[in-house]
Scaffold this motif. Sequence first.
Motif, short mmCIF file in Angstrom:
data_model
loop_
_atom_site.label_atom_id
_atom_site.label_comp_id
_atom_site.label_asym_id
_atom_site.label_seq_id
_atom_site.Cartn_x
_atom_site.Cartn_y
_atom_site.Cartn_z
N VAL A 27 5.40 8.83 81.31
CA VAL A 27 4.35 8.97 80.35
C VAL A 27 3.99 7.24 80.12
N THR A 28 2.83 6.88 80.41
CA THR A 28 2.33 5.59 80.10
C THR A 28 1.35 5.55 78.96
N PRO A 29 1.75 4.91 77.93
CA PRO A 29 0.89 4.73 76.71
C PRO A 29 -0.36 3.91 77.22
N PRO A 30 -1.44 4.12 76.24
CA PRO A 30 -2.75 3.06 76.62
C PRO A 30 -2.13 1.61 76.55
N ASN A 31 -2.78 0.69 76.88
CA ASN A 31 -2.33 -0.71 77.08
C ASN A 31 -2.51 -1.47 75.73
N PHE A 32 -3.62 -0.75 74.85
CA PHE A 32 -3.19 -1.37 73.42
C PHE A 32 -3.06 -0.11 72.45
N GLU A 66 -0.91 9.75 67.59
CA GLU A 66 -1.58 10.81 67.72
C GLU A 66 -2.97 10.59 68.07
N ASN A 67 -3.61 11.49 68.95
CA ASN A 67 -4.79 11.42 69.66
C ASN A 67 -5.10 10.40 70.54
N ASP A 68 -4.06 9.28 70.64
CA ASP A 68 -4.22 8.56 71.92
C ASP A 68 -4.18 9.11 72.98
N VAL A 69 -4.91 8.48 74.25
CA VAL A 69 -5.02 9.18 75.47
C VAL A 69 -3.92 8.36 76.19
N CYS A 70 -2.75 8.93 76.72
CA CYS A 70 -2.01 8.45 77.62
C CYS A 70 -1.97 8.83 79.13
N GLN A 110 -2.29 22.44 77.54
CA GLN A 110 -1.33 21.63 76.87
C GLN A 110 -0.28 21.48 77.63
N ILE A 111 0.48 20.27 77.70
CA ILE A 111 1.66 19.90 78.32
C ILE A 111 2.69 19.62 77.73
N ALA A 112 3.96 19.82 77.77
CA ALA A 112 5.05 19.29 76.92
C ALA A 112 5.86 18.39 78.07
N ALA A 113 6.11 17.38 77.28
CA ALA A 113 7.12 16.09 78.13
C ALA A 113 8.42 16.21 77.30
N ASP A 114 9.53 15.93 78.03
CA ASP A 114 10.76 15.83 77.43
C ASP A 114 10.99 14.27 77.25
N GLU A 115 11.91 13.81 76.21
CA GLU A 115 12.25 12.70 75.98
C GLU A 115 12.68 11.66 77.00
N LYS A 116 13.12 12.21 78.16
CA LYS A 116 13.46 11.74 79.52
C LYS A 116 12.07 10.96 79.92
N ALA A 117 10.91 11.91 80.11
CA ALA A 117 9.62 11.58 80.75
C ALA A 117 9.20 10.63 79.80
N VAL A 118 9.37 10.74 78.63
CA VAL A 118 8.41 9.80 77.47
C VAL A 118 9.16 8.51 77.85
N GLY A 119 10.46 8.31 77.73
CA GLY A 119 11.04 7.13 78.05
C GLY A 119 10.77 6.11 76.90
N ASP A 146 -0.04 -4.97 72.48
CA ASP A 146 -0.07 -4.80 73.77
C ASP A 146 1.35 -4.05 74.13
N THR A 147 0.96 -2.97 74.67
CA THR A 147 2.03 -2.12 75.12
C THR A 147 2.78 -2.48 76.44
N ARG A 148 2.17 -3.15 76.89
CA ARG A 148 2.86 -3.60 78.22
C ARG A 148 3.72 -4.76 78.13
N SER A 149 3.32 -5.62 77.08
CA SER A 149 4.40 -6.56 77.00
C SER A 149 5.17 -6.58 75.62
N GLY A 150 4.70 -5.59 74.68
CA GLY A 150 5.25 -5.40 73.43
C GLY A 150 5.05 -6.52 72.34
N GLU A 151 3.83 -7.09 72.79
CA GLU A 151 3.40 -8.40 71.99
C GLU A 151 2.45 -8.02 70.83
N TYR A 152 2.35 -8.56 69.64
CA TYR A 152 1.32 -8.46 68.64
C TYR A 152 0.11 -8.96 69.37
#
Lengths: 321, 189
Positions: B125-130, B109-113, B92-101, B177-183
């Motif tokens: 931290v880069t979220p999945p594309n969708f 939960e359970n999504d692979v980033c 396990q790894i803990a990221a602070d708020e700055k890294a998560v941005g 889509d997390t890259r554009s923030g679009e539905y």
Amino acid sequence: MSWQPTTTHQARVDRASLLKTIRTFFEDRQVLEVDTPLLSSATVTDVHLDAFHTQFVHATSGKPQTLWLQTSPEYAMKRLLCAQSGPIYQICKAFRHEGQGRYHNPEFTMLEWYRPGFTHEKLMDEVDALLVATLACEPADKLSYQRAFLTHTDIDPLTASQSELVSALTHHGIDISEPQTLNTDSLLQLIFSLVIEPKIGAERPVMVYGFPASQAALAKVNTHDPRTADRFEVYFKGIELANGFYELQDASEQRKRFEADNLERLSMGLPEKPVDAHLLHALEAGLPDCAGVALGIDRLLMLRAGATAISDVISFPVANA
Amino acid sequence: MANYSTNEFKGGLKIMLDGEPCNILENEYVKPGKGQAFNRVKIRKLISGKVLEKTFRSGESVEGADVMDTELAYLYTDGEFYHFMNNETFEQIAADEKAVGDAIKWLVENDVCTITLWNGSPITVTPPNFVELEITETDPGLKGDTAGTGGKPATLSTGAVVRVPLFVQTGEVIKVDTRSGEYVSRVQK
């Protein structure tokens, strides 16, 4: 790495067709095609040009001899001119021991020609005619080096001090560490490449003439304004295409420039380069009043095809040669 | 960490600049025929996210950055740190708020980033594309309106706000889509 060429068949057809057009161009003008060696016993002293070299182990002296791959056919062609060759051109490989990039491959094809009786101004007109014939472009604009700077920056390149050029870098958003360690010529070249070049020659080629005398290379110093040299460069669509001189004839001045280069090399911790004695002897015998120019064939092909990388026009660039 | 000469520069190479790890986006070799050679480099600073252009003298060396990407599943937040786990090693790894941005609004939960580590610590931290998220609040749309007439804002369970078509309602799960923030679409539960 793929064994396959990076060119399309069409690109290879276009290369063959371009070479034919160039040969016809010079045949029509009674300029003789010549052939000089790629390997030479001496090389250029230019601080920013580096030649590949190899060892010739079969020299008649019995000792291995260092031979240099030419960075351009200039010295050998000048020896022909000194031997009364008359107008000559050559299409050959040239080699520069430097990096690769969008516009650079260490081995490339060069067109070089010399015109006895021409000044650099007259030769610029002939380069223009060749570009119109090979690129079907509009005739070129002509622009002095000083005017180019004054139009696109606040700098007068012939009078600006080193510290003024350093602040101009910052002003134009060029972020480089320790800019104060760059000399005036390098600073001018950097500003020219990154600020001016992208703004000139977009629609039609532009011929920039009147380079600072400190960047004369093998050109005469201008008789009216000795701060400038009779040297020109051709730019088109962000590509540096050709470099020409009203050729320096004075052998002792040429020797001085070679020696000054070598002194600068030593001060920069770079190796000295052997001065080409054959060239100096030829100049002593007498170089006809002439102008000469070298033009990159691969870049000309890029412009014809609208290619974005030199690897589109060279079948096996150095990374998969 | 190894040093890299400008000859080795290419997109994706990680180097140190002003004490910050950076990613090279583009590298262009600039060499006037008679002049000194330079490398014109476009760089993204990996912590601040700033993109800038920098010029190097060719042949210069720069320090490499010990930066690597790992694929980790998001577990939970304790309010201060965001905890991720390697699904194979269970490390396990803990990221602070700055890294998560900005990724904060896409963490499921359970999504692979993709977690970028610098010297072993998370810096981005880069979220999945969708991602699929539930709508917690949106105005009731006009019935029968199925054309995309600009849509309406919808708040998702993570607090993210996206524009959705008028027919999409509170309680539904949508794909974004997390890259554009679009539905992208509605998700059948």
